[in-house]
Design a protein around this motif. Structure first.
Motif, PDB file in Angstrom:
ATOM      1  N   GLN A 153       0.824  -1.198   0.000  1.00  0.00           N
ATOM      2  CA  GLN A 153       0.000   0.000   0.000  1.00  0.00           C
ATOM      3  C   GLN A 153       0.866   1.259   0.000  1.00  0.00           C
ATOM      4  OE1 GLN A 153      -3.030   0.597  -0.510  1.00  0.00           O
ATOM      5  NE2 GLN A 153      -3.402   2.641   0.296  1.00  0.00           N
ATOM      6  N   ALA A 154       1.957   1.234   0.772  1.00  0.00           N
ATOM      7  CA  ALA A 154       2.854   2.389   0.829  1.00  0.00           C
ATOM      8  C   ALA A 154       3.410   2.697  -0.564  1.00  0.00           C
ATOM      9  CB  ALA A 154       3.991   2.127   1.813  1.00  0.00           C
ATOM     10  N   PHE A 155       3.771   1.641  -1.288  1.00  0.00           N
ATOM     11  CA  PHE A 155       4.367   1.818  -2.617  1.00  0.00           C
ATOM     12  C   PHE A 155       3.338   2.315  -3.627  1.00  0.00           C
ATOM     13  CE2 PHE A 155       7.664   0.438  -5.657  1.00  0.00           C
ATOM     14  CZ  PHE A 155       8.764   0.811  -4.909  1.00  0.00           C
ATOM     15  N   PHE A 156       2.176   1.694  -3.620  1.00  0.00           N
ATOM     16  CA  PHE A 156       1.148   2.039  -4.602  1.00  0.00           C
ATOM     17  C   PHE A 156       0.628   3.455  -4.378  1.00  0.00           C
ATOM     18  CE2 PHE A 156      -3.247   2.201  -6.146  1.00  0.00           C
ATOM     19  CZ  PHE A 156      -3.087   1.742  -7.438  1.00  0.00           C
ATOM     20  N   THR A 157       0.376   3.794  -3.134  1.00  0.00           N
ATOM     21  CA  THR A 157      -0.250   5.081  -2.855  1.00  0.00           C
ATOM     22  C   THR A 157       0.674   6.247  -3.195  1.00  0.00           C
ATOM     23  OG1 THR A 157      -1.529   6.347  -1.242  1.00  0.00           O
ATOM     24  CG2 THR A 157       0.444   5.290  -0.420  1.00  0.00           C
ATOM     25  N   LEU A 158       1.988   6.005  -3.170  1.00  0.00           N
ATOM     26  CA  LEU A 158       2.917   7.088  -3.511  1.00  0.00           C
ATOM     27  C   LEU A 158       3.259   7.092  -5.007  1.00  0.00           C
ATOM     28  CD1 LEU A 158       5.255   6.960  -0.377  1.00  0.00           C
ATOM     29  CD2 LEU A 158       3.406   8.563  -0.847  1.00  0.00           C
ATOM     30  N   SER A 159       2.571   6.284  -5.798  1.00  0.00           N
ATOM     31  CA  SER A 159       2.802   6.205  -7.252  1.00  0.00           C
ATOM     32  C   SER A 159       4.232   5.796  -7.589  1.00  0.00           C
ATOM     33  CB  SER A 159       2.519   7.541  -7.940  1.00  0.00           C
ATOM     34  OG  SER A 159       1.197   7.935  -7.752  1.00  0.00           O
ATOM     35  N   LEU A 160       4.802   4.894  -6.769  1.00  0.00           N
ATOM     36  CA  LEU A 160       6.173   4.476  -7.032  1.00  0.00           C
ATOM     37  C   LEU A 160       6.197   3.196  -7.851  1.00  0.00           C
ATOM     38  CD1 LEU A 160       7.518   5.180  -3.450  1.00  0.00           C
ATOM     39  CD2 LEU A 160       7.870   6.554  -5.515  1.00  0.00           C
ATOM     40  N   GLY A 161       7.323   2.943  -8.505  1.00  0.00           N
ATOM     41  CA  GLY A 161       7.514   1.669  -9.187  1.00  0.00           C
ATOM     42  C   GLY A 161       7.122   1.678 -10.651  1.00  0.00           C
ATOM     43  N   MET A 162       6.732   2.815 -11.177  1.00  0.00           N
ATOM     44  CA  MET A 162       6.445   2.830 -12.607  1.00  0.00           C
ATOM     45  C   MET A 162       6.874   4.119 -13.288  1.00  0.00           C
ATOM     46  SD  MET A 162       2.566   3.617 -13.029  1.00  0.00           S
ATOM     47  CE  MET A 162       3.234   4.467 -14.423  1.00  0.00           C
ATOM     48  N   GLY A 163       7.776   4.839 -12.655  1.00  0.00           N
ATOM     49  CA  GLY A 163       8.398   5.953 -13.361  1.00  0.00           C
ATOM     50  C   GLY A 163       7.645   7.267 -13.354  1.00  0.00           C
ATOM     51  N   VAL A 164       6.515   7.341 -12.614  1.00  0.00           N
ATOM     52  CA  VAL A 164       5.788   8.610 -12.549  1.00  0.00           C
ATOM     53  C   VAL A 164       6.683   9.698 -11.957  1.00  0.00           C
ATOM     54  CG1 VAL A 164       3.966   9.859 -11.326  1.00  0.00           C
ATOM     55  CG2 VAL A 164       3.448   7.696 -12.435  1.00  0.00           C
ATOM     56  N   MET A 165       7.330   9.368 -10.837  1.00  0.00           N
ATOM     57  CA  MET A 165       8.116  10.393 -10.159  1.00  0.00           C
ATOM     58  C   MET A 165       9.420  10.690 -10.924  1.00  0.00           C
ATOM     59  SD  MET A 165       6.150  11.447  -7.853  1.00  0.00           S
ATOM     60  CE  MET A 165       4.628  10.928  -7.040  1.00  0.00           C
ATOM     61  N   ILE A 166       9.922   9.712 -11.686  1.00  0.00           N
ATOM     62  CA  ILE A 166      11.054   9.980 -12.578  1.00  0.00           C
ATOM     63  C   ILE A 166      10.614  11.017 -13.612  1.00  0.00           C
ATOM     64  CG2 ILE A 166      12.534   9.036 -14.417  1.00  0.00           C
ATOM     65  CD1 ILE A 166      12.549   6.384 -12.992  1.00  0.00           C
ATOM     66  N   THR A 167       9.481  10.745 -14.228  1.00  0.00           N
ATOM     67  CA  THR A 167       8.994  11.618 -15.292  1.00  0.00           C
ATOM     68  C   THR A 167       8.717  13.024 -14.775  1.00  0.00           C
ATOM     69  OG1 THR A 167       7.932   9.665 -16.232  1.00  0.00           O
ATOM     70  CG2 THR A 167       7.263  11.792 -17.125  1.00  0.00           C
ATOM     71  N   TYR A 168       8.003  13.121 -13.652  1.00  0.00           N
ATOM     72  CA  TYR A 168       7.676  14.443 -13.124  1.00  0.00           C
ATOM     73  C   TYR A 168       8.932  15.202 -12.703  1.00  0.00           C
ATOM     74  CZ  TYR A 168       2.537  14.242 -13.260  1.00  0.00           C
ATOM     75  OH  TYR A 168       1.220  14.223 -13.666  1.00  0.00           O
ATOM     76  N   ALA A 169       9.910  14.497 -12.099  1.00  0.00           N
ATOM     77  CA  ALA A 169      11.142  15.179 -11.676  1.00  0.00           C
ATOM     78  C   ALA A 169      12.012  15.564 -12.875  1.00  0.00           C
ATOM     79  CB  ALA A 169      11.928  14.301 -10.714  1.00  0.00           C
ATOM     80  N   SER A 170      11.771  14.915 -14.017  1.00  0.00           N
ATOM     81  CA  SER A 170      12.575  15.237 -15.205  1.00  0.00           C
ATOM     82  C   SER A 170      12.214  16.618 -15.756  1.00  0.00           C
ATOM     83  CB  SER A 170      12.373  14.174 -16.291  1.00  0.00           C
ATOM     84  OG  SER A 170      11.147  14.364 -16.968  1.00  0.00           O
ATOM     85  N   TYR A 171      11.089  17.172 -15.312  1.00  0.00           N
ATOM     86  CA  TYR A 171      10.687  18.498 -15.770  1.00  0.00           C
ATOM     87  C   TYR A 171      11.043  19.588 -14.756  1.00  0.00           C
ATOM     88  CZ  TYR A 171       7.901  15.845 -19.151  1.00  0.00           C
ATOM     89  OH  TYR A 171       7.500  15.003 -20.139  1.00  0.00           O
ATOM     90  N   LEU A 172      11.930  19.264 -13.803  1.00  0.00           N
ATOM     91  CA  LEU A 172      12.243  20.242 -12.746  1.00  0.00           C
ATOM     92  C   LEU A 172      13.053  21.418 -13.257  1.00  0.00           C
ATOM     93  CD1 LEU A 172      12.770  18.039  -9.615  1.00  0.00           C
ATOM     94  CD2 LEU A 172      11.277  20.012  -9.841  1.00  0.00           C
ATOM     95  N   GLY A 173      14.146  21.131 -13.975  1.00  0.00           N
ATOM     96  CA  GLY A 173      14.894  22.212 -14.588  1.00  0.00           C
ATOM     97  C   GLY A 173      15.691  23.086 -13.642  1.00  0.00           C
ATOM     98  N   GLU A 174      15.637  22.835 -12.346  1.00  0.00           N
ATOM     99  CA  GLU A 174      16.451  23.617 -11.409  1.00  0.00           C
ATOM    100  C   GLU A 174      16.719  22.743 -10.195  1.00  0.00           C
ATOM    101  OE1 GLU A 174      14.496  26.588  -9.108  1.00  0.00           O
ATOM    102  OE2 GLU A 174      12.525  25.876  -9.662  1.00  0.00           O
ATOM    103  N   ASP A 175      17.752  23.097  -9.445  1.00  0.00           N
ATOM    104  CA  ASP A 175      18.113  22.289  -8.290  1.00  0.00           C
ATOM    105  C   ASP A 175      17.383  22.756  -7.052  1.00  0.00           C
ATOM    106  OD1 ASP A 175      19.702  20.822  -9.858  1.00  0.00           O
ATOM    107  OD2 ASP A 175      21.552  21.855  -9.316  1.00  0.00           O
ATOM    108  N   ARG A 176      16.490  21.922  -6.607  1.00  0.00           N
ATOM    109  CA  ARG A 176      15.778  22.258  -5.375  1.00  0.00           C
ATOM    110  C   ARG A 176      16.023  21.163  -4.361  1.00  0.00           C
ATOM    111  NH1 ARG A 176      10.887  23.644  -8.332  1.00  0.00           N
ATOM    112  NH2 ARG A 176      10.342  21.543  -7.735  1.00  0.00           N
ATOM    113  N   ASN A 177      15.578  21.423  -3.145  1.00  0.00           N
ATOM    114  CA  ASN A 177      15.739  20.430  -2.099  1.00  0.00           C
ATOM    115  C   ASN A 177      14.722  19.301  -2.311  1.00  0.00           C
ATOM    116  OD1 ASN A 177      15.727  18.960   0.253  1.00  0.00           O
ATOM    117  ND2 ASN A 177      16.258  20.744   1.508  1.00  0.00           N
ATOM    118  N   LEU A 178      15.182  18.212  -2.909  1.00  0.00           N
ATOM    119  CA  LEU A 178      14.268  17.124  -3.263  1.00  0.00           C
ATOM    120  C   LEU A 178      13.747  16.399  -2.026  1.00  0.00           C
ATOM    121  CD1 LEU A 178      15.912  15.552  -6.439  1.00  0.00           C
ATOM    122  CD2 LEU A 178      13.890  16.984  -6.293  1.00  0.00           C
TER     123      LEU A 178
END
Ligand code: PHE
Length: 455
Positions: free
Chosen positions: A225-250
């Motif tokens: 449940q922890a994994f699914f609810t955070l949308s992990l394991g299928m690249g969503v957060m990779i994709t969204y972070a790929s549009y960051l364009g600046e260095d922030r406190n991740l």
């Protein structure tokens, strides 16, 4: 055509990125699955274990996806090719396939939530649980389901076609605050209900005996449940972070996303249980029908239940939309980055294919289970596991270095993070994968075999 011709879009604001990630995380997993799991698996004791896993497994895993995305500024396939080289791009393909399969039936379920929102206006919630169940079976499969699946899919296509800033960011800046405000408002309403105190006791009083007796099922359930609810394991957060364009406190961004997701899940329990207890509907009734049968029946029983149901299902539909957008974006970003296809064409083409792939799920509940179990229990865990092995063991230095950008010197925190990924995250995913495969085999030889035999 090809890579790098047009400048890649980025989020316009920090809030845009955070809202998008929260919107992805908050979905059916929070509103439907979470409260029932808590109730079933031992109340507050499960809640504590779940929170532990969110921090111990979810947080490190989310940071892994964030650093891979920001470092490469690519879709999951391109990102894994850049970070791991050669054959690691196949892991990226697992992500794309997972997103594709999940979205095909997620859209069908989202269609049900639209149907149930409309039911409120038609005053159509049936107070009798048996009748509510018959109604659900009737509405869940068939022409209604296919049409609403199409309506939902078109909405997702249009938002994603407009791109990161004018499409996704704009949508989530409206949708996510709406989810938060309505959820809190409904919890306050639920507090005034007659069954509230009994419900809180059920939801929040720990039964330690249950944990001791059933930890073998509770631990993997909490981790999954922890994994699914955070949308992990299928690249969503990779994709969204790929549009960051600046260095922030991740780390800070990740903590905010996790805080919101957990809060919404928890608050949903404070809504669902008082409603069920007040209407006298048994809360220990899980499964696909949970919100569409028991909760709908409770709406049929309550004063102004049609209005409460309308608002509740409407919110679920909104939450599903902001999650579906992220699933679609994973696939679209791959086609745009790697195949040089224009975003709008990609969105419509992929959306059309997803509509077709979802039709079986909209015609038979067994087929929906066939897709759902395969994606949730196997693809998601497998992709996540391989990514954690790559980042935790093979390119750890690069990952720690990337995390430190926007934070400064990590000191021993970098080491703590990598070791959290190396041991607890990976062990938990291996156990979850083994259990997932067993469960899928059971499904194939059980309900699915029976379904085939009855054809
Ligand atoms: N996190 C979403 C939910 O809780 C589901 C989801 C999983 C969305 C994976 C995107 C990717 O419902």
């Amino acid at each position: 055509m090809g890579l790098g011709d047009a400048p890649r879009e980025t989020w316009a604001t920090r809030a845009g990125f955070i809202f998008a990630a929260v919107g992805s995380a908050v979905g059916l997993g929070n509103i439907w699955r979470f409260p029932f799991q808590v109730g079933q698996e031992g109340g507050a004791a499960f809640l504590l274990i779940y929170l532990l896993f969110i921090i111990l497994i979810g947080f490190p895993a989310m940071l892994v996806e964030f650093v891979v995305g920001r470092n490469t500024e690519r879709n999951p396939v391109g990102a894994l090719k850049a970070v791991g080289g050669g054959a690691w791009r196949y892991v990226g393909w697992i992500f794309i396939a997972t997103g594709f399969v999940i979205l095909s039936y997620y859209s069908v379920v989202a269609g049900w939530t639209i149907r149930y929102t409309i039911l409120g206006l038609q005053d159509g919630y049936l107070a009798d649980v048996g009748e509510a169940e018959a109604q659900f079976v009737d509405l869940a499969s068939g022409l209604d389901a296919i049409v609403l699946h199409a309506v939902f899919m078109v909405t997702v296509i249009v938002i994603v076609a407009y791109g990161i800033q004018r499409g996704i960011e704009l949508a989530v800046k409206v949708l996510v605050p709406a989810i938060i405000v309505i959820t809190v408002g409904m919890a306050i309403y639920a507090f005034t209900l007659e069954g509230a105190s009994e419900a809180y006791a059920y939801y929040l009083s720990p039964e330690w005996g249950v944990i001791a007796a059933e930890w073998t099922s509770i631990l993997p359930a909490a981790a999954g449940q922890a994994f699914f609810t955070l949308s992990l394991g299928m690249g969503v957060m990779i994709t969204y972070a790929s549009y960051l364009g600046e260095d922030r406190n991740l780390a800070e961004d990740g903590a905010i996303v996790i805080g919101f997701d957990t809060a919404i899940a928890f608050i949903t329990g404070l809504i669902v249980f008082p409603i069920l207890f007040t209407a006298g509907v048994d809360p220990a009734d899980p499964g696909a029908g949970a919100i569409f049968v028991s909760l709908a029946a409770a709406f049929g029983d309550l004063t102004l239940g049609w209005l409460i149901g309308f608002i509740f299902f409407g919110t679920v539909a909104i939450a599903a939309l902001s999650s579906a957008i992220s699933l679609m974006e994973v696939v679209v970003s791959y086609v745009v980055d790697e195949r040089g296809i224009e975003r709008r064409t990609a969105a419509f083409g992929i959306g059309g294919a997803l509509f077709l792939l979802g039709i079986p799920s909209a015609t038979d509940l067994v087929l929906l289970d066939l897709f759902d179990l395969f994606a949730d229990q196997i693809l998601l865990v497998l992709g996540g596991l391989l990514l954690m092995i790559l980042v935790g063991w093979l390119v750890a230095d690069l990952a720690v270095d990337e995390l430190s950008r926007g934070i400064g010197d990590l000191g021993s925190l970098g080491t703590a993070w990598i070791w959290a990924v190396r041991i607890p995250v990976i062990v938990v995913l291996i156990v979850a994968l083994a259990l997932g495969v067993l469960e899928y085999v059971e499904f194939l030889t059980g309900p699915f075999a029976e379904w085939l035999a009855a054809l």
